[in-house]
Design an enzyme around this catalytic site. Sequence first.
Site, PDB file in Angstrom:
ATOM      1  N   GLU A   9       0.814  -1.224   0.000  1.00  0.00           N
ATOM      2  CA  GLU A   9       0.000   0.000   0.000  1.00  0.00           C
ATOM      3  C   GLU A   9       0.842   1.267   0.000  1.00  0.00           C
ATOM      4  O   GLU A   9       0.539   2.218   0.724  1.00  0.00           O
ATOM      5  CB  GLU A   9      -0.959  -0.036   1.208  1.00  0.00           C
ATOM      6  CG  GLU A   9      -1.955  -1.178   1.117  1.00  0.00           C
ATOM      7  CD  GLU A   9      -2.865  -1.277   2.317  1.00  0.00           C
ATOM      8  OE1 GLU A   9      -4.051  -1.560   2.096  1.00  0.00           O
ATOM      9  OE2 GLU A   9      -2.396  -1.091   3.445  1.00  0.00           O
TER      10      GLU A   9
HETATM   11  N1  IFG Z   1      -4.197  -4.201   4.568  1.00  0.00           N
HETATM   12  C1  IFG Z   1      -2.979  -3.639   5.147  1.00  0.00           C
HETATM   13  C2  IFG Z   1      -2.758  -3.895   6.620  1.00  0.00           C
HETATM   14  C3  IFG Z   1      -4.041  -3.910   7.426  1.00  0.00           C
HETATM   15  C4  IFG Z   1      -5.019  -4.863   6.774  1.00  0.00           C
HETATM   16  C5  IFG Z   1      -6.243  -5.077   7.657  1.00  0.00           C
HETATM   17  C6  IFG Z   1      -1.767  -5.586   4.307  1.00  0.00           C
HETATM   18  C7  IFG Z   1      -0.501  -6.147   3.732  1.00  0.00           C
HETATM   19  C8  IFG Z   1      -5.373  -4.347   5.426  1.00  0.00           C
HETATM   20  N2  IFG Z   1      -1.829  -4.232   4.424  1.00  0.00           N
HETATM   21  O1  IFG Z   1      -2.652  -6.335   4.650  1.00  0.00           O
HETATM   22  O2  IFG Z   1      -1.903  -2.879   7.136  1.00  0.00           O
HETATM   23  O3  IFG Z   1      -4.591  -2.629   7.552  1.00  0.00           O
HETATM   24  O4  IFG Z   1      -7.021  -6.155   7.207  1.00  0.00           O
END
Ligand code: IFG
Length: 538
Positions: free
Chosen positions: A349
């Site tokens: 992200e």
């Molecule tokens: N995606 C984000 C996490 C977390 C997650 C919660 C990943 C690799 C959603 N990144 O998962 O930081 O916020 O379900």
Amino acid sequence: MSPSPPPQGPPLPWRIGVKSKRVLTALTALVIAGSGVLVTTPSATAATPLQELVPQPVQIQPHTDITFTLTTDAKIQIATDSARKPAELLASILRPSTGFPLTIADGVTSEGIVLLNNADPKVGQDGYQLDVTPKQVIIRANTTAGHFNGISTLRQLLPPKAEAKTKQAGPWQVPGASILDYPRYQHRGAMLDVARHFFTPDQVKRYIDQIAAFKINYFHLHLSDDQGWRLEIKSWPELTKIGGSTEVGGRKGNLYYTQDQYKDLVAYAQTRGITVIPEFDMPGHTNAALASYAELNCDGKKRPLYTGTDVGFSSLCISKDITYKFIEDVVKEVSAITPGQYFHIGGDEALSTPDADFVKFMNRVLPIVKKYGKTTTGWHEFIKTTKDTSLVPQFWGTETSDANVAAAAQRGNKILMSPANRIYLDMKYNKNTKLGQDWAGLVEVKTAYGWNPGAYLNGVGENSIRGVEAPLWTETLKTSADIEYMAFPRLPVAAELGWSTAASHNWDKFAPRLGAQGPRWKVQGISYYASTQVPWKK
Ligand code: IFG
């Protein structure tokens, strides 16, 4: 003359699902009503511990004419020092519940539990053989890891009260059997996010104990994010002084581990056969660092501390050299206190980092991790920036195709599987689940079980899979009970997917075994979610 009981054939196959059990009961009733003679069919529910193991071993040969009983004069005997830590772990579990001394003896001299080497080479590095005889339980393994895994199986062959912290009445019986077992994948992992909400060392150790019982061998600690920096870095003290001072929701405190506390956690995990993988997420998910040091920001201004739950708004300054000095100091200090081979750089992200900058960033950071003797693992986005096939992308997507991951697999990278819509333990079970999130969908137990890591991603076959890891993000979790509600029963599901053979994958066989863990979790005080999809043993 009463009819002789039916031959004690092999226990009913686990194919008997709930529906057919009703049919069976009705048939039995019919026989009683009809002939007036009680014909007892071997009940599908009177399972022996050998039918209740999670994860399912490769080979089990029951010896129904043999029972081993652990008695007060039993010793835990080791042939070599490599089995000492596993022996000590077993003793630490059984001494409180049995009240037996269970001294650890060098050399095999008497009755009791025996840890030998020279296991069948077929069991490899992580496998073991477990043989129950009238006088001994013998666990053979080729490594310490194998002995840890054999002990996890032995624990499940003992009554659930063996897990109690206070003295219980016996007998402490183990059913006769010969087991030969080894894992499908080398990496069975659990991740805990201690950045969104901070968990104390004791809370982390509690989770380590719980995952160890299911042959999990890697523990991934998510140590930094927008809301917190959780590990002391001596050369950058503000990271914890400022970055470690709060969390989601705004609680204030010293919400971080000193390096001594981290070393203690790493050592504790090792005594359970678990290797710690530290993660410092970058270049995104870095607001805590950006709030701690003005110079890490492109505009030279500190960011405010963040206690919300948004993602994707932060980025280290890709163009500044100090960014890479910072990263090198972190990697250097953390690698020096991390015996495990892997260093997790996050990489997910990075929505506030232009793509070209992301590539530039990774091209400067990956060599730093290598310089300090570690192998990079990271969320799968980073893998498009490198051709290095020794690095491990951790797939966390919800789709079943990813061109960059498939290309990496093609080149020879091994993929760690964590599809969010299958094995993210922070996903709600159903719409009534108070804790957790649902951005990847609702994940009931059967959904968490209903996939094949070796065939999930297009172009990523069995030989490209390093293993399975179950992440637990903590935006909505604050206590150990919260962790346990989301992790149980799905963490054992991940453990089964990572350890047991693809051929053994069958929900109707797995569900009763999972349900049989319930009494054990009750003794351990695990606040699990009693999914209605699972036939929980009373
Ligand atoms: N995606 C984000 C996490 C977390 C997650 C919660 C990943 C690799 C959603 N990144 O998962 O930081 O916020 O379900």
